[in-house]
Design a protein around this motif. Structure first.
Motif, PDB file in Angstrom:
ATOM      1  N   PRO A 123      54.366  25.405  13.082  1.00 56.51           N
ATOM      2  CA  PRO A 123      55.665  25.191  12.422  1.00 56.51           C
ATOM      3  C   PRO A 123      56.416  26.485  12.135  1.00 56.51           C
ATOM      4  O   PRO A 123      57.650  26.500  12.136  1.00 56.51           O
ATOM      5  CB  PRO A 123      55.286  24.458  11.131  1.00 56.51           C
ATOM      6  CG  PRO A 123      53.982  23.798  11.435  1.00 56.51           C
ATOM      7  CD  PRO A 123      53.261  24.735  12.360  1.00 56.51           C
ATOM      8  N   ALA A 124      55.670  27.570  11.895  1.00 49.17           N
ATOM      9  CA  ALA A 124      56.339  28.826  11.566  1.00 49.17           C
ATOM     10  C   ALA A 124      57.214  29.344  12.708  1.00 49.17           C
ATOM     11  O   ALA A 124      58.221  30.013  12.481  1.00 49.17           O
ATOM     12  CB  ALA A 124      55.293  29.884  11.194  1.00 49.17           C
ATOM     13  N   LYS A 128      62.513  25.410  14.241  1.00 46.64           N
ATOM     14  CA  LYS A 128      63.932  25.422  14.606  1.00 46.64           C
ATOM     15  C   LYS A 128      64.168  24.717  15.935  1.00 46.64           C
ATOM     16  O   LYS A 128      65.191  24.039  16.120  1.00 46.64           O
ATOM     17  CB  LYS A 128      64.442  26.859  14.664  1.00 46.64           C
ATOM     18  CG  LYS A 128      64.540  27.538  13.303  1.00 46.64           C
ATOM     19  CD  LYS A 128      65.163  28.918  13.415  1.00 46.64           C
ATOM     20  CE  LYS A 128      65.299  29.571  12.040  1.00 46.64           C
ATOM     21  NZ  LYS A 128      65.906  30.921  12.130  1.00 46.64           N
ATOM     22  N   LEU A 129      63.217  24.844  16.868  1.00 48.36           N
ATOM     23  CA  LEU A 129      63.345  24.151  18.146  1.00 48.36           C
ATOM     24  C   LEU A 129      63.212  22.639  17.948  1.00 48.36           C
ATOM     25  O   LEU A 129      63.921  21.860  18.593  1.00 48.36           O
ATOM     26  CB  LEU A 129      62.289  24.655  19.129  1.00 48.36           C
ATOM     27  CG  LEU A 129      62.446  26.101  19.601  1.00 48.36           C
ATOM     28  CD1 LEU A 129      61.293  26.483  20.518  1.00 48.36           C
ATOM     29  CD2 LEU A 129      63.772  26.295  20.308  1.00 48.36           C
ATOM     30  N   ILE A 130      62.304  22.229  17.069  1.00 45.29           N
ATOM     31  CA  ILE A 130      62.141  20.802  16.790  1.00 45.29           C
ATOM     32  C   ILE A 130      63.395  20.254  16.111  1.00 45.29           C
ATOM     33  O   ILE A 130      63.848  19.142  16.404  1.00 45.29           O
ATOM     34  CB  ILE A 130      60.894  20.560  15.925  1.00 45.29           C
ATOM     35  CG1 ILE A 130      59.634  21.025  16.659  1.00 45.29           C
ATOM     36  CG2 ILE A 130      60.777  19.085  15.559  1.00 45.29           C
ATOM     37  CD1 ILE A 130      59.411  20.349  17.993  1.00 45.29           C
ATOM     38  N   LYS A 131      63.980  21.036  15.211  1.00 44.42           N
ATOM     39  CA  LYS A 131      65.216  20.604  14.563  1.00 44.42           C
ATOM     40  C   LYS A 131      66.334  20.451  15.588  1.00 44.42           C
ATOM     41  O   LYS A 131      67.139  19.515  15.525  1.00 44.42           O
ATOM     42  CB  LYS A 131      65.623  21.591  13.478  1.00 44.42           C
ATOM     43  CG  LYS A 131      66.866  21.141  12.708  1.00 44.42           C
ATOM     44  CD  LYS A 131      67.212  22.101  11.587  1.00 44.42           C
ATOM     45  CE  LYS A 131      68.432  21.606  10.819  1.00 44.42           C
ATOM     46  NZ  LYS A 131      68.809  22.522   9.705  1.00 44.42           N
ATOM     47  N   ALA A 132      66.394  21.361  16.566  1.00 43.98           N
ATOM     48  CA  ALA A 132      67.408  21.244  17.615  1.00 43.98           C
ATOM     49  C   ALA A 132      67.214  19.967  18.418  1.00 43.98           C
ATOM     50  O   ALA A 132      68.186  19.304  18.805  1.00 43.98           O
ATOM     51  CB  ALA A 132      67.343  22.466  18.532  1.00 43.98           C
ATOM     52  N   SER A 133      65.956  19.591  18.662  1.00 43.76           N
ATOM     53  CA  SER A 133      65.690  18.338  19.377  1.00 43.76           C
ATOM     54  C   SER A 133      66.131  17.135  18.558  1.00 43.76           C
ATOM     55  O   SER A 133      66.718  16.187  19.098  1.00 43.76           O
ATOM     56  CB  SER A 133      64.187  18.232  19.702  1.00 43.76           C
ATOM     57  OG  SER A 133      63.807  19.185  20.669  1.00 43.76           O
ATOM     58  N   VAL A 134      65.851  17.153  17.257  1.00 48.13           N
ATOM     59  CA  VAL A 134      66.272  16.051  16.391  1.00 48.13           C
ATOM     60  C   VAL A 134      67.793  15.939  16.388  1.00 48.13           C
ATOM     61  O   VAL A 134      68.353  14.831  16.437  1.00 48.13           O
ATOM     62  CB  VAL A 134      65.729  16.253  14.961  1.00 48.13           C
ATOM     63  CG1 VAL A 134      66.335  15.229  13.997  1.00 48.13           C
ATOM     64  CG2 VAL A 134      64.211  16.143  14.952  1.00 48.13           C
ATOM     65  N   GLU A 135      68.480  17.073  16.352  1.00 44.25           N
ATOM     66  CA  GLU A 135      69.946  17.041  16.359  1.00 44.25           C
ATOM     67  C   GLU A 135      70.481  16.480  17.671  1.00 44.25           C
ATOM     68  O   GLU A 135      71.458  15.726  17.677  1.00 44.25           O
ATOM     69  CB  GLU A 135      70.480  18.453  16.119  1.00 44.25           C
ATOM     70  CG  GLU A 135      70.230  18.957  14.700  1.00 44.25           C
ATOM     71  CD  GLU A 135      70.630  20.410  14.531  1.00 44.25           C
ATOM     72  OE1 GLU A 135      70.832  21.088  15.571  1.00 44.25           O
ATOM     73  OE2 GLU A 135      70.729  20.871  13.381  1.00 44.25           O
ATOM     74  N   ARG A 136      69.860  16.841  18.799  1.00 47.05           N
ATOM     75  CA  ARG A 136      70.303  16.289  20.083  1.00 47.05           C
ATOM     76  C   ARG A 136      70.059  14.785  20.146  1.00 47.05           C
ATOM     77  O   ARG A 136      70.903  14.021  20.611  1.00 47.05           O
ATOM     78  CB  ARG A 136      69.585  16.988  21.241  1.00 47.05           C
ATOM     79  CG  ARG A 136      70.275  18.231  21.739  1.00 47.05           C
ATOM     80  CD  ARG A 136      69.709  18.671  23.072  1.00 47.05           C
ATOM     81  NE  ARG A 136      68.291  18.977  22.995  1.00 47.05           N
ATOM     82  CZ  ARG A 136      67.799  20.154  22.657  1.00 47.05           C
ATOM     83  NH1 ARG A 136      68.611  21.142  22.354  1.00 47.05           N
ATOM     84  NH2 ARG A 136      66.500  20.354  22.618  1.00 47.05           N
TER      85      ARG A 136
END
Length: 333
Positions: A123-124, A128-136
């Motif tokens: 997670p560290a 941010k990459l996972i958040k970008a996926s959620v936003e997409r």
């Protein structure tokens, strides 16, 4: 019902309320996996192949038409293989919690850190990459087009049936972390799945994906999509699944059109899934076809499975599955 004939509805035996437990299985809606919705090479990174309105007062809504009867509507570019992995984790949590009527998952399972851990990521470094996926996923919809002929009792065409159904992935998400000295920390997290997507998962129209295999393939986008795509298929009498290389590349969301490169990429992807999941896909080979080389992938009909529990009937509502995906989605809307 399970999406692959011969399999049963299953969910994780481990306590779904424990966020530290790595799930043995993920799942994803089947028909989306069979379409080039998730791209293995995001074309919008180097050139924009989407079409958008010219009105500068409007936010750009990109239309990606992949020529397979579906159009992807997005404001943040094309979906990627990482987005597929994120959606498979969210879908599994939704199913494991009994498919709530409000289509929402709560608590630690709705955090970006939980998704990172389930995908084998730190997670560290990856939150941010996972958040970008959620936003997409939250700003993307798949437009399924209906274009059928109406045939009378004599087999003659008497009319047409046309329509469109837009299906999303995630509609909303939120997180809150409140700290006050001397008071217990307050955490509120939630993720809401699109109603149509939730209904299709609730009715059993999904495919199980082995979580350990998805984690090991995390650095190989084409192999991830190939694995998920082949999991939606039932092998023939010889236990094989056959696809022409260029046809398969199109279905996997590969934008490359050069045959030699496509051949090399698909061979590398097939080698990866046979290495990481030999109990499901023990071997593959290429054979000559009429127009193109054919990838022949051996698939085990009933691979050994870890102990799983059947979802209670009271937690789900069964509906009859229509003949086509678009008709099913239209009926649910």
């Amino acid at each position: 019902m399970a999406s692959v004939p011969g399999e049963v509805d299953q969910m994780e035996v481990a306590n779904p309320q424990d966020p530290e437990i790595l799930r043995s299985w993920f799942l994803h809606e089947t028909q989306t996996l069979r379409q080039p919705v998730y791209r293995t090479e995001a074309r919008d990174r180097d050139k924009n192949d989407g079409t958008a309105p010219n009105d500068p007062c409007q936010l750009p809504l990109l239309h990606y038409n992949y020529g397979t009867g579906v159009v992807v509507l997005s404001q943040m570019g094309e979906l990627t293989a990482r987005d597929l992995r994120v959606m498979s984790v969210v879908s599994q949590v939704f199913w494991a919690n009994g498919c709530p009527a409000d289509n929402t998952i709560y608590g630690d399972e709705a955090t970006l850190g939980f998704i990172c851990r389930q995908l084998g990521l730190n997670p560290a470094g990856y939150v941010k990459l996972i958040k970008a996926s959620v936003e997409r996923l939250a700003t993307t919809k798949v437009l399924w087009k209906i274009n059928n002929k109406v045939v009378d009792d004599h087999g003659a065409t008497s009319g047409s049936d046309r329509g469109e159904v837009a299906v999303g992935f995630i509609t909303n998400w939120g997180s809150r972390r409140k700290k006050i000295k001397g008071v217990a920390e307050l955490k509120n997290n939630f993720v809401i799945i699109d109603p149509l997507m939730a209904q299709m998962i609730r009715s059993g129209n999904f495919t199980w994906l082995r979580a350990d295999t998805m984690r090991r393939l995390s650095s190989h986008a084409l192999a991830t999509k190939l694995y998920a795509f082949m999991r939606t298929h039932r092998p023939n009498d010889r236990g094989e699944i056959e696809y022409g290389l260029m046809t398969l590349a199109q279905k996997l969301g590969c934008s490359d059109k050069k045959r030699s490169r496509v051949r090399a990429k698909l061979i590398a992807a097939a080698e990866a899934i046979c290495k990481e999941s030999p109990h499901e896909f023990p071997r593959f080979h290429l054979r000559r076809g009429v127009r193109d080389d054919v990838l022949v992938l051996q698939k085990t009909r009933r691979p050994e499975q870890s102990p799983l529990a059947v979802v209670p009937e009271t937690a789900r509502r069964r509906i009859r599955r229509p003949s086509t995906f678009a008709a099913r989605a239209a009926g649910n809307s």
